[in-house]
Design an enzyme around this catalytic site. Sequence first.
Site, PDB file in Angstrom:
ATOM      1  CE  LYS A   1       5.473   5.533   6.896  1.00 24.40           C
ATOM      2  NZ  LYS A   1       5.149   6.959   7.170  1.00 24.40           N
TER       3      LYS A   1
ATOM      4  CD  GLU B   1      -2.208  -1.211   2.986  1.00 20.94           C
ATOM      5  OE1 GLU B   1      -1.988  -0.216   3.708  1.00 20.94           O
ATOM      6  OE2 GLU B   1      -2.857  -2.191   3.362  1.00 20.94           O
TER       7      GLU B   1
END
Length: 722
Positions: free
Chosen positions: A168, A166
Amino acid sequence: MSVADEDNPYLRDPPTEFRPVDDLSADEAERQVALLREAIREHDRRYYVENDPIIADRTYDSLFTRLQALEEAFDLGHPDSPTRRVGGEPIDAFETVSHVAPMLSIDQSGEVEDVREFDRRVRRELNVAGSGTASSDAEADATDSNATLSDFEDSSATGAFAYVCEPKFDGVSIEFVYEEGRLVRAVTRGDGREGDDVTTNARTIAAVPQRLHGEHPDFLAVRGEVYMPKDAFQAYNRERIERGEEAFANPRNATAGTIRQLDPTVVAERPLSVFFFEVLDSSDGLESHWEALSNFPAWGLRVTDELDRVETIDDAIAYRDELLDRRDDLPYEIDGVVIKVDDYDARETLGVTARHDRWAFAYKFPARAEVTPIQDVAVQVGRTGRATPVALLDPVDVGGVTVSRASLHNPEEIAEKNVNVGDTVRVQRAGDVIPYVEEVVEKGSEGHWAMPDSCPVCDSVLERDGPMAFCTGGLACDAQRRRSIEYYASDDGLDLEGLGEKSVRQLVDAGLVETVADLYELNGIQLTALEGWGRTSAENLLSELEEKREPPLSEFLSALGIPLVGPTTARELAREFETFDAMRETAIESPEELEGVDEVGETVATAVHDFFTSEANAAVVSHLLEHVDPQAADVEAGGDELDGLTFVFTGALDEWTRSDAQDLVEAHGANATSSVSGNTDYLVAGEGAGASKQEDAADNDVPIIDEAEFRALLDERGVEIK
């Protein structure tokens, strides 16, 4: 009630007109409110989660306005109504509450070897082979590095070892708690165990659902990242600069400062959004992180499109490198990627430390260094009306400091450097303090940015004076007026310790102060109603203002903020004319006579004349004189006992006003300046002395003496005090 096309007329083809509110019965109003709320929630989900709106913005606005009108007319307000997005009543302070589950930090590094060591540890403790071989063709497809959320919604591969990658996000982490589908609490991360309850503020964020959609768990606590989109951040910073306020350093600072506002209506006005990225607790059993993320959109929880599920650490590293290449193209700031073990049972095995989860690792991006694109150019209007173009940048690291704005100095320099919006530029910091655009590294557009013809704040004409541009609005310009109030209270003005930049902004934003004259009309009730003001601070400011109703003429002239007239020039004018009326009349009628005063030449005389002949300035000064009676200094000429010495005064003295003390030492041959430097011989510190001047004195090895020591010095030097 579930949303269905045939049941809800406000879903797909809303009416363009509504029956008058007064024509509705209470039952009809209640039913219409229920339908409107449900339809608006669905439109919000389609807009923020699905990116697929089915009605025009104007139509949506009409539905929202109708709902507001009905709730108000029939007293049908509700905590989770979409109308709560406009904010509520200000609160006194945030309540500290415990999290449903700990919100721990993430171990992180920018070194690829540290990422590989994380993978080795995880696989060792889970007894998983490094190859990550899939057990079937279906699992191999499911763990392909190009997979998307939709590929895994029905995949049996969620139990295979995999990482979820993902972005950050560089925002503010919040815990959102839903019970029976309703948002009941939003809490900042705090220390990871407990944080501040910011539910009222969170409700104002349009992308935060007040109610979950679909078949959701009865209880759900999720972690989300509240952020400010980059384009919204630049637009917001531009507005702040043009209002004469300080710009935020980066979107994260803007977000953090907003989410902790005590007035929810302020939060509602600022462009915040959110991504949801982790389940903290749930009443429904979930086997993996990917499964949870797959359910989020159906529940109305927004997720980023930049998600991936991979089998090997090489794929995770490739994901990070690819996202780094596209970093500047993303509509939000990220500072790395997060690599998480997907399977929840595996996470349980890996456990946590006291500070961070052992099943996740953040692979950080290198900081942007010096070179960055210009996203926009704003015009900042200062106290004297000078209009300075300011480049709004993608935040960049310059000498260890994050910079999101940089001076372009003036129109001539912009033309010379050929700077324009869209160009990639190199940013430096003058004297390691003030950021400025040094050069264009890569052109992103033709030509150069041009200064507008009118002030962005008050729309008055911008006049060119050599390389500079100036707003002609005077104190009719909001930016100049705000800065004039700040200057009036500064060390070079009347030295009001209880009135700093933040306090001035509060007073102006609250509508309590428009000009400096309004300061003298404040009362304790008004002040204590503001955030951060208590009875003591309010009384101290009012007492200071009362003491300044008869300021020395020199301090008053300096405090007015007349262009080119600082403390030294103001003292010379005060000595020459002795009364304010005499000085003002001369400035208006015979400005050439000012040129005979020390420190005043033709340029300064013209600036003083222009200041007092401005209608807007004249009105402010006349109003101010209703509250203030400037007093001439009464210091006789002395000798040269203090010749060669330079003094700076701060704080309140018992025997003299600051201006009188300055006049005294100057009458005996010394210099009196307003700031400490290496040339300063003594800093005289009275009661309530400013910390910054004392710090400067310490840095420059300047002796700090109190009033008694100052008096002893005068006696030692033979200065006679009458």
